[in-house]
Design a protein around this motif. Structure first.
Motif, PDB file in Angstrom:
ATOM      1  N   VAL A  66       0.837  -1.199   0.000  1.00  0.00           N
ATOM      2  CA  VAL A  66       0.000   0.000   0.000  1.00  0.00           C
ATOM      3  C   VAL A  66       0.871   1.248   0.000  1.00  0.00           C
ATOM      4  CG1 VAL A  66      -1.710   1.331   1.296  1.00  0.00           C
ATOM      5  CG2 VAL A  66      -1.932  -1.165   1.126  1.00  0.00           C
ATOM      6  N   SER A  67       1.904   1.249   0.848  1.00  0.00           N
ATOM      7  CA  SER A  67       2.790   2.397   0.944  1.00  0.00           C
ATOM      8  C   SER A  67       3.514   2.653  -0.374  1.00  0.00           C
ATOM      9  CB  SER A  67       3.812   2.166   2.064  1.00  0.00           C
ATOM     10  OG  SER A  67       4.744   3.223   2.122  1.00  0.00           O
ATOM     11  N   ARG A  68       3.980   1.576  -1.023  1.00  0.00           N
ATOM     12  CA  ARG A  68       4.695   1.721  -2.296  1.00  0.00           C
ATOM     13  C   ARG A  68       3.783   2.282  -3.384  1.00  0.00           C
ATOM     14  NH1 ARG A  68       8.207   1.870  -4.414  1.00  0.00           N
ATOM     15  NH2 ARG A  68       8.878   0.017  -5.560  1.00  0.00           N
ATOM     16  N   PHE A  69       2.516   1.846  -3.405  1.00  0.00           N
ATOM     17  CA  PHE A  69       1.597   2.330  -4.427  1.00  0.00           C
ATOM     18  C   PHE A  69       1.250   3.793  -4.189  1.00  0.00           C
ATOM     19  CE2 PHE A  69      -2.666   3.122  -6.125  1.00  0.00           C
ATOM     20  CZ  PHE A  69      -2.465   2.766  -7.456  1.00  0.00           C
ATOM     21  N   VAL A  70       0.935   4.139  -2.954  1.00  0.00           N
ATOM     22  CA  VAL A  70       0.616   5.526  -2.627  1.00  0.00           C
ATOM     23  C   VAL A  70       1.811   6.423  -2.946  1.00  0.00           C
ATOM     24  CG1 VAL A  70       0.064   7.116  -0.734  1.00  0.00           C
ATOM     25  CG2 VAL A  70      -1.104   4.905  -0.906  1.00  0.00           C
ATOM     26  N   GLY A  71       3.012   5.852  -2.821  1.00  0.00           N
ATOM     27  CA  GLY A  71       4.223   6.607  -3.114  1.00  0.00           C
ATOM     28  C   GLY A  71       4.518   6.757  -4.599  1.00  0.00           C
ATOM     29  N   GLY A  72       3.707   6.127  -5.463  1.00  0.00           N
ATOM     30  CA  GLY A  72       3.858   6.330  -6.897  1.00  0.00           C
ATOM     31  C   GLY A  72       4.315   5.132  -7.703  1.00  0.00           C
ATOM     32  N   ALA A  73       4.597   4.000  -7.052  1.00  0.00           N
ATOM     33  CA  ALA A  73       5.034   2.815  -7.789  1.00  0.00           C
ATOM     34  C   ALA A  73       3.857   2.202  -8.546  1.00  0.00           C
ATOM     35  CB  ALA A  73       5.633   1.777  -6.837  1.00  0.00           C
TER      36      ALA A  73
END
Length: 312
Positions: A66-73
């Protein structure tokens, strides 16, 4: 159900690998091809492809996703990093209430409705190297995989379709990258024009752009050194695929005055090929002053055309 070794052709095995890479379940793939889930898994293992993983992430890893996606990945990059599929990442994010902007925004669902040169080219390319897959509860998926060296050709296809769907990172096991879109209209059009049928639309059969797409997808062009002691080189063209597709290719060539080619069995599929002058004439017919083409094959075709013109 049937045993994989007695039923699946090389083309079907290739489609199985592509479908699995795009996230389709092993059960759905098995049902499509009339084999067991275990048979599908055996094909993947034989080709060094990991089967679809589900439920393998820890709570900490889910939070990191979730963190990686929210961060733009991107979904595909996250899936590659965690060893799962993009659809499983998407499902996790939706369950966590994370909004996912549609990457298919702008997708031209009418992209295959005409018979313009570029349209015919991409139809030929997908007839040879793409697949249409169906999964309950989802729109049909059109997918294609290419070697890493041809990644830019997937970018060109994506640009033609007008969307921003991601192209997967290169697989470390089989060295290919995948691109797919979901569209009922595009899938229906491919089927309607003959992708999985025994006859092709006559407008495609008559199109040199369509056949250039087929050669770019499942053909080979080359200039090879003759065996010693000869110092001369030999031009060669070869295409593999289903019998009805290659028979239509031979019919197209005959209408253009290139005769004498025949469709021959090649393991469990079929092939048609030629060398020297006829191969150079076909290269000229398909690639001279062409629009869209796979860069590395267009470069070889240009060399073949130069040879042919030099003898004219």
């Amino acid at each position: 159900m049937t045993n994989v070794g007695h039923r699946l052709t090389p083309i079907e095995r290739k489609e199985i690998i592509s479908r699995a890479a795009s996230g389709e379940s092993l059960t759905a793939i098995g049902l499509h091809f009339g084999v067991t889930r275990q048979a599908v898994r055996a094909v993947l293992r034989a080709n060094g492809v990991a089967g679809r993983r589900t439920g393998k992430l820890t709570d900490a890893q889910r939070n990191e996703v979730v963190s990686r996606f929210v961060g733009g990945a991107s979904l595909s990059r996250i899936a590659a990093e965690f060893g799962v599929t993009a659809p499983s990442v998407r499902g996790l994010l939706l369950r966590r209430g994370v909004e996912i902007q549609s990457v298919s925004h702008g997708l031209r669902h009418d992209a295959f409705d005409s018979f313009e040169p570029d349209t015919c080219y991409w139809l030929g390319f997908l007839f040879a190297d793409g697949c249409v897959s169906y999964r309950a509860g989802h729109l049909p998926q059109i997918s294609v995989g290419l070697a890493a060296r041809d990644r830019e050709h997937l970018v060109a296809l994506r640009n033609y379709l007008g969307c921003q769907n991601s192209i997967s990172p290169t697989s470390p096991t089989h060295g290919s990258c995948q691109f797919s879109v979901r569209s009922q209209r595009l899938a229906d059009r491919l089927i309607e024009l003959g992708r999985y049928q025994q006859t092709l639309d006559e407008r495609l059969v008559a199109s040199r752009d369509f056949w250039r797409g087929v050669v770019d997808g499942d053909g080979s062009l080359g200039i090879y050194q003759r065996p010693a002691p000869s110092t001369a080189s030999l031009a060669q063209l070869r295409v593999v695929g289903r019998r009805h597709l290659l028979e239509s290719f031979v019919a197209f060539l005959e209408c253009e005055g290139i005769v004498g080619l025949s469709v021959r069995p090649h393991q469990s599929i079929f092939s048609v090929g030629t060398t020297c002058g006829p191969a150079e004439r076909i290269a000229k017919l398909l690639y001279e002053d062409a629009g869209t083409a796979l860069a590395r094959k267009a470069e070889i075709a240009a060399r073949m055309i130069t040879r042919q013109c030099g003898r004219a």
